[in-house]
Design an enzyme around this catalytic site. Structure first.
Site, mmCIF file in Angstrom:
data_model
loop_
_atom_site.group_PDB
_atom_site.id
_atom_site.type_symbol
_atom_site.label_atom_id
_atom_site.label_comp_id
_atom_site.label_asym_id
_atom_site.label_seq_id
_atom_site.Cartn_x
_atom_site.Cartn_y
_atom_site.Cartn_z
ATOM 1 N N LYS A 298 3.463 99.183 65.867
ATOM 2 C CA LYS A 298 3.523 100.461 66.579
ATOM 3 C C LYS A 298 4.886 101.135 66.439
ATOM 4 O O LYS A 298 4.984 102.351 66.568
ATOM 5 C CB LYS A 298 3.137 100.248 68.033
ATOM 6 C CG LYS A 298 1.650 99.880 68.128
ATOM 7 C CD LYS A 298 1.166 99.646 69.525
ATOM 8 C CE LYS A 298 -0.344 99.500 69.579
ATOM 9 N NZ LYS A 298 -0.798 98.134 69.232
HETATM 10 C C1 LIG Z 1 -2.044 97.833 68.937
HETATM 11 C C2 LIG Z 1 -2.253 96.603 68.151
HETATM 12 C C3 LIG Z 1 -3.439 96.383 67.427
HETATM 13 C C4 LIG Z 1 -4.588 97.361 67.462
HETATM 14 O O1 LIG Z 1 -4.266 98.581 66.828
HETATM 15 P P1 LIG Z 1 -5.162 99.879 67.089
HETATM 16 O O2 LIG Z 1 -4.466 100.989 66.381
HETATM 17 O O3 LIG Z 1 -5.238 100.067 68.562
HETATM 18 O O4 LIG Z 1 -6.504 99.592 66.506
HETATM 19 C C5 LIG Z 1 -3.522 95.239 66.664
HETATM 20 N N1 LIG Z 1 -2.522 94.320 66.639
HETATM 21 C C6 LIG Z 1 -1.384 94.491 67.329
HETATM 22 C C7 LIG Z 1 -0.326 93.444 67.263
HETATM 23 C C8 LIG Z 1 -1.205 95.633 68.090
HETATM 24 O O5 LIG Z 1 -0.057 95.806 68.777
#
Ligand SMILES: *Cc1c(COP(=O)(O)O)cnc(C)c1O
Length: 479
Positions: A125
């Site tokens: 993210k």
């Molecule tokens: C947020 C997250 C996901 C899921 O991603 P999305 O964009 O919500 O589908 C998967 N793995 C980790 C480690 C995350 O932080």
């Protein structure tokens, strides 16, 4: 960069429309600050920009920040010049601990890992949120305005968003997390950031409860009248846009535009994997996108059976995927189902009432062109985690292992490279990694003395009113 300059002169300002067809059209600056559309829908570009084969071929070997400029320039046109965008990308991606920003690791002849966790908070993210924090600051200073960010997190969004906006001018951030349901590392990454514009709120309830409160605040006329409320979860278009870049980075490394590539994406809110869909729309030759879920498998059921219905959340070792409603799925349904905002608005309203719906034939057929899905339970996740360690000497995190499980099961043509997105650093989830492999991954030194720093958070009951009153008391009024 003569050719880049010439190309950007041709770019028309990008317009954004709502998936529910009843909100005003906005430019990039507008959608970045708005988050959710006023009609309850999500914003998407009015049309997909498309690169030619020679433009894709020319992306090979570019530094990440420069590639980011090429891929994102059409989306920001009208709101940022190419030079402004370049400055923001260099600042955002300069904070990553690896010069390649998102390095690619080979596991065997066919399987690859794309490491997306070299940012400040150790999850993918950061790739989007580091840029989003800078976009907010740029646009707010232009408008001489303030922004009150309200977010809900199952762990990783919260820490990445807080790191991205801590101490920035004109922004307050209120981050809700479900009390006791995020890992110690995740919580401390949020609560040990000491900046006067950061408020951590632990609520009694689940992630979905927290998310519902956030949604309600966006529709609360009294709150939206007093504060400019903004979003950092993946309903914000700018986040998805930033994630499109690494699909191109992998594609050109593995032979695009001349060779196809496939991706397995551990999925929760459908943001990361939707960015892959956008990359394909823009001309990247993607053979398949695998939507990998844990036992909270609404997306697997929707894609394999057309059944999009919620149950209750089962807590797992992959908390960032423990959700029942996948907000960004609406974007896919809109784009695959003929972009009929009025019809989709109706379908989504009935879903919000019944907590269940069937996909239309057009939506199912449109999605099945590119997507497939798979589900991993806890044992399958642990097995994939062990496989990576035993066969390739790689210690991966449990979310990545859900994706790798799906990649290893895939029956796609084995000459097409299969890339699993490694969404978090294993040290973010050390207990699950230790249970599967016997190894306890150490935190990288760049996170410092996380366990020695003091935490700051408030605990609130799981009611909307309690959260609303807290925000109203502490946020800066709209400037
Ligand atoms: C947020 C997250 C996901 C899921 O991603 P999305 O964009 O919500 O589908 C998967 N793995 C980790 C480690 C995350 O932080």
């Amino acid at each position: 960069m003569l050719s880049g300059a010439r190309a950007s002169n041709r770019l028309r300002a990008m317009e954004y429309i709502s998936t529910r067809g009843a909100a005003p059209t906005l430019d990039f600056e507008g959608v970045t600050l708005a988050g959710l559309a006023g009609d309850g829908g999500l914003y998407l570009p009015a049309e997909w920009p498309r690169f030619t084969e020679s433009e894709i071929a020319a992306m090979a070997g570019l530094p990440y920040a420069e590639l980011a400029v090429r891929v994102m320039a059409p989306f920001v046109a009208g709101s940022l010049s190419e030079d402004e965008l370049r400055g923001l990308c260099q600042a955002a991606y300069g904070r990553f601990a690896h010069d390649a920003v998102t390095p690619l690791v080979q596991l065997n002849e066919r399987q690859w890992l794309l490491e997306l966790f070299h940012g400040p908070t150790l999850a993918f993210k950061d790739v989007a949120l580091q840029l989003l924090g800078l976009l907010f600051e740029t646009f707010l200073s232009r408008r001489k305005s303030t922004l009150t960010i309200i977010g809900a997190t199952s762990g990783d969004t919260g820490s990445a968003a807080i790191d991205a906006v801590a101490g920035r001018e004109g922004i307050d951030i209120f981050m809700l997390h479900p009390k006791g349901r995020v890992s110690d590392v995740q919580r401390r990454q949020m609560t040990t950031v000491r900046a006067p514009n950061v408020y951590n709120i632990a609520i009694d309830g689940s992630f979905d409860d927290a998310q519902a409160m956030v949604k309600r605040m966006f529709g609360d006329a009294d709150m939206t009248g007093r504060f400019n409320i903004g979003a950092v979860n993946s309903i914000n278009w700018a986040r998805l846009m930033a994630q499109v870049v690494y699909y191109f980075a992998v594609g050109v490394q593995l032979g695009a535009p001349h060779r196809q590539v496939a991706f397995s994406v551990p999925t929760g809110n459908f943001g990361d994997v939707f960015a892959g869909y956008v990359a394909e729309k823009m001309g990247l030759p993607i053979a398949q996108l695998i939507v990998a879920t844990n036992v909270n498998d609404i997306l697997h059921r929707a894609l394999s059976e057309g059944d999009y219905s919620t149950g209750t959340v089962t807590p797992t070792a992959t908390p960032s995927m423990d959700i029942q409603v996948s907000s960004n799925f609406e974007r896919l349904l809109f784009d695959c189902g003929g972009r009929d905002g009025a019809a989709l608005g109706e379908q989504m309203r009935s879903f919000e009432q019944d907590r269940a719906m069937r996909l239309t034939n057009a939506q199912r057929e449109g999605a099945s062109r590119l997507f497939t899905s798979a589900r991993a339970d806890g044992d399958e996740m642990s097995r994939a985690l062990r496989w990576a360690h035993d066969h390739a000497g790689e210690v991966i995190d449990p979310h990545t292992a859900v994706g790798l499980h799906a990649a290893l099961q895939s029956d796609l043509d084995p000459t097409i490279p299969m890339v699993t997105l490694a969404t978090a650093h294993p040290a973010k989830f050390p207990d699950a990694v230790e249970r599967a492999t016997g190894l306890r991954p150490a935190l990288p030194t760049r996170v410092g003395d996380l366990f020695a720093r003091e935490e700051a958070l408030v605990e609130l009951p799981g009611t909307y009113e309690a959260v609303r009153d807290f925000v109203a008391e502490h946020a800066s009024p709209a400037g």
